[in-house]
Design an enzyme around this catalytic site. Structure first.
Site, PDB file in Angstrom:
ATOM      1  N   GLU A 136       1.368  24.472  21.257  1.00 54.53           N
ATOM      2  CA  GLU A 136       1.249  25.805  20.677  1.00 54.53           C
ATOM      3  C   GLU A 136       0.922  26.854  21.750  1.00 54.53           C
ATOM      4  O   GLU A 136       1.448  27.970  21.722  1.00 54.53           O
ATOM      5  CB  GLU A 136       0.177  25.810  19.584  1.00 54.53           C
ATOM      6  CG  GLU A 136       0.561  25.069  18.315  1.00 54.53           C
ATOM      7  CD  GLU A 136       1.625  25.799  17.511  1.00 54.53           C
ATOM      8  OE1 GLU A 136       1.877  26.992  17.773  1.00 54.53           O
ATOM      9  OE2 GLU A 136       2.211  25.166  16.612  1.00 54.53           O
ATOM     10  N   PRO A 140     -12.227  24.286   0.761  1.00 50.05           N
ATOM     11  CA  PRO A 140     -11.203  24.222  -0.299  1.00 50.05           C
ATOM     12  C   PRO A 140     -10.529  25.580  -0.504  1.00 50.05           C
ATOM     13  O   PRO A 140     -11.158  26.636  -0.397  1.00 50.05           O
ATOM     14  CB  PRO A 140     -12.004  23.814  -1.544  1.00 50.05           C
ATOM     15  CG  PRO A 140     -13.226  23.137  -1.009  1.00 50.05           C
ATOM     16  CD  PRO A 140     -13.556  23.838   0.283  1.00 50.05           C
ATOM     17  N   TYR A 197       0.827  -1.208   0.000  1.00 51.62           N
ATOM     18  CA  TYR A 197       0.000   0.000   0.000  1.00 51.62           C
ATOM     19  C   TYR A 197       0.862   1.260   0.000  1.00 51.62           C
ATOM     20  O   TYR A 197       0.543   2.246  -0.662  1.00 51.62           O
ATOM     21  CB  TYR A 197      -0.917  -0.013   1.219  1.00 51.62           C
ATOM     22  CG  TYR A 197      -1.920   1.125   1.248  1.00 51.62           C
ATOM     23  CD1 TYR A 197      -3.064   1.086   0.470  1.00 51.62           C
ATOM     24  CD2 TYR A 197      -1.718   2.238   2.060  1.00 51.62           C
ATOM     25  CE1 TYR A 197      -3.976   2.123   0.489  1.00 51.62           C
ATOM     26  CE2 TYR A 197      -2.628   3.284   2.082  1.00 51.62           C
ATOM     27  CZ  TYR A 197      -3.749   3.220   1.304  1.00 51.62           C
ATOM     28  OH  TYR A 197      -4.656   4.247   1.321  1.00 51.62           O
ATOM     29  N   GLU A 241       4.344  40.470  16.118  1.00 47.05           N
ATOM     30  CA  GLU A 241       3.680  41.063  17.280  1.00 47.05           C
ATOM     31  C   GLU A 241       2.523  40.168  17.706  1.00 47.05           C
ATOM     32  O   GLU A 241       1.904  39.491  16.885  1.00 47.05           O
ATOM     33  CB  GLU A 241       3.157  42.456  16.912  1.00 47.05           C
ATOM     34  CG  GLU A 241       2.546  43.226  18.064  1.00 47.05           C
ATOM     35  CD  GLU A 241       2.029  44.594  17.636  1.00 47.05           C
ATOM     36  OE1 GLU A 241       1.431  45.276  18.488  1.00 47.05           O
ATOM     37  OE2 GLU A 241       2.215  44.970  16.452  1.00 47.05           O
TER      38      GLU A 241
END
Length: 396
Positions: free
Chosen positions: A90, A113, A25, A146
């Site tokens: 994050e 999209p 695969y 910033e």
């Protein structure tokens, strides 16, 4: 019995071993499909108790695309991360705080999209609730110059407005995400999901601050409310802990805090760890595997992470396969540890649960039991100790 042509797709799918199928695969079908990149976006919200405004954290982009525009902080999810792992990373990078799970709310995946001009990118937007007690150290990342908070108000019709910015000054589709986030908070208020709102208050607060928070999120709905209304609707979520006396005001104010139930400590939470067992395993094909068994309130969850982490992604392992790997793991999955408590780790009940686990682990070469989340270095050290191999890869 049907025989499929040698080398055909159907033969690999219906006759070959899974190992042979996956090797085929990787070289065949997988390359025929476009692969999207996946990111997380942080809709960091806080309640300014001085101005009584809702605020959103944004960064000014220093590079293309959308250079010079304001955007939500965020980044790409790494191959060895879950969405939650990426969000925690994050937030830490942008604010230098470790965010709790009960202050994160995942919004629906955005897959519009062409939303990013560079490539096909899907994003997982997350509401992050900051509190006035957070010691935020805002840092602009490599692609920003910033970082600052902008006021978000709601007009007479309840529509969010980002003060000081128009839509042309906001990058990508981030304006729509902020609007969706505020609408989600408004929905939470309507559904009385107060535990998804109240963490924005200080640890101790007066009723007026709770009222102003609700007005900041949905002014039209709460414009005629007063403190007595707020005290009534929040009676199961807050409790008075003290009083506050202000100069020039004869009657003291009641100081309130969130009750334990509203802090979600005892609620089912996919990231709430009650007890965690980490076992390093070498499977039959000699793939290094870190097996993690997480005992949480009410159920047992098990997963594996391939190691080194930069070679293979994390995936879940069923109890059946787990039992084939190690008898103790199957025994774990047959049990329900509903009563383990982080609040009292040395209680007799907790000690008996740990003792029971150690009996099940008697035949395991090496393992660690953690009462809190294990750290990357804990896992690396355990693997090196068990198999005498030296690795420095990131495992989370």
């Amino acid at each position: 019995m049907i025989k499929y042509p040698k080398g055909s797709k159907l033969r690999y799918e219906r006759e070959a071993s899974e190992k042979d199928f996956l090797e085929w695969y990787q070289k065949q079908d997988q390359s025929q499909y476009e692969k999207p990149s996946v990111t997380v976006d942080l809709i960091g919200l806080r309640f300014n108790t001085t101005t009584n405004h809702l605020q959103v954290l944004m960064v000014k982009r220093i590079a293309n695309p959308e250079r010079g525009k304001w955007a939500l902080p965020g980044g790409f999810i790494k191959p060895n991360e879950t969405t939650y792992d990426a969000v925690k990373r994050e937030v830490k990078e942008e604010t230098n705080i470790d965010i709790d799970k009960d202050r994160i709310q995942l919004l629906p995946l955005v897959s519009t999209p062409n939303r990013d001009p560079r490539m096909w990118v899907m994003t997982n937007p997350n509401i992050i609730l900051f509190t006035p007690d957070d010691q935020l150290n805002l840092k602009a990342g490599d692609d920003a110059q910033e970082a600052k908070f902008f006021d978000v108000t709601t007009n007479y019709f309840g529509q969010p407005v980002i003060e000081g910015l128009n839509t042309d000054q906001i990058a990508f589709d981030h304006c729509a995400m902020i609007v969706d986030a505020v609408h989600q908070l408004q929905t939470d208020l309507q559904l009385k999901n107060f535990e998804k709102i109240l963490p924005m208050l200080p640890k101790q607060f007066i009723l007026t601050q709770a009222l102003e928070l609700f007005k900041a999120i949905d002014f039209p709905r709460f414009r005629n409310y007063d403190n007595s209304n707020i005290k009534r609707i929040l009676k199961d979520h807050i409790e008075q802990v003290s009083t506050l006396k202000l100069d020039g005001i004869q009657k003291p104010f009641g100081l309130y805090a969130l009750t334990k139930s509203s802090s979600q400590e005892e609620k089912e939470d996919p990231y709430y760890h009650a007890l965690e067992v980490v076992i390093p395993i070498k499977t039959k094909d000699c793939v290094p595997t870190i097996y993690c068994i997480l005992f949480r309130t009410g159920y047992v969850y098990s997963s594996v992470a391939m190691y080194p982490a930069n070679q293979n992604p994390r995936y879940n392992l069923s109890p059946k396969i787990a039992g084939e790997c190690l008898p103790a793991i199957k025994a774990f999955n047959d049990k329900e540890y509903k009563n383990y408590s982080l609040d009292n780790p040395n209680s007799p009940l907790n000690q008996s649960i740990v003792a029971d686990l150690k009996k099940l682990l008697a035949q395991v070469p090496n393992y660690r039991i953690f009462e809190k989340e294990y750290k990357t270095q804990n896992v690396i050290d355990l693997w090196n100790e068990t198999y005498g191999e030296k690795h420095n890869d990131n495992v989370e």
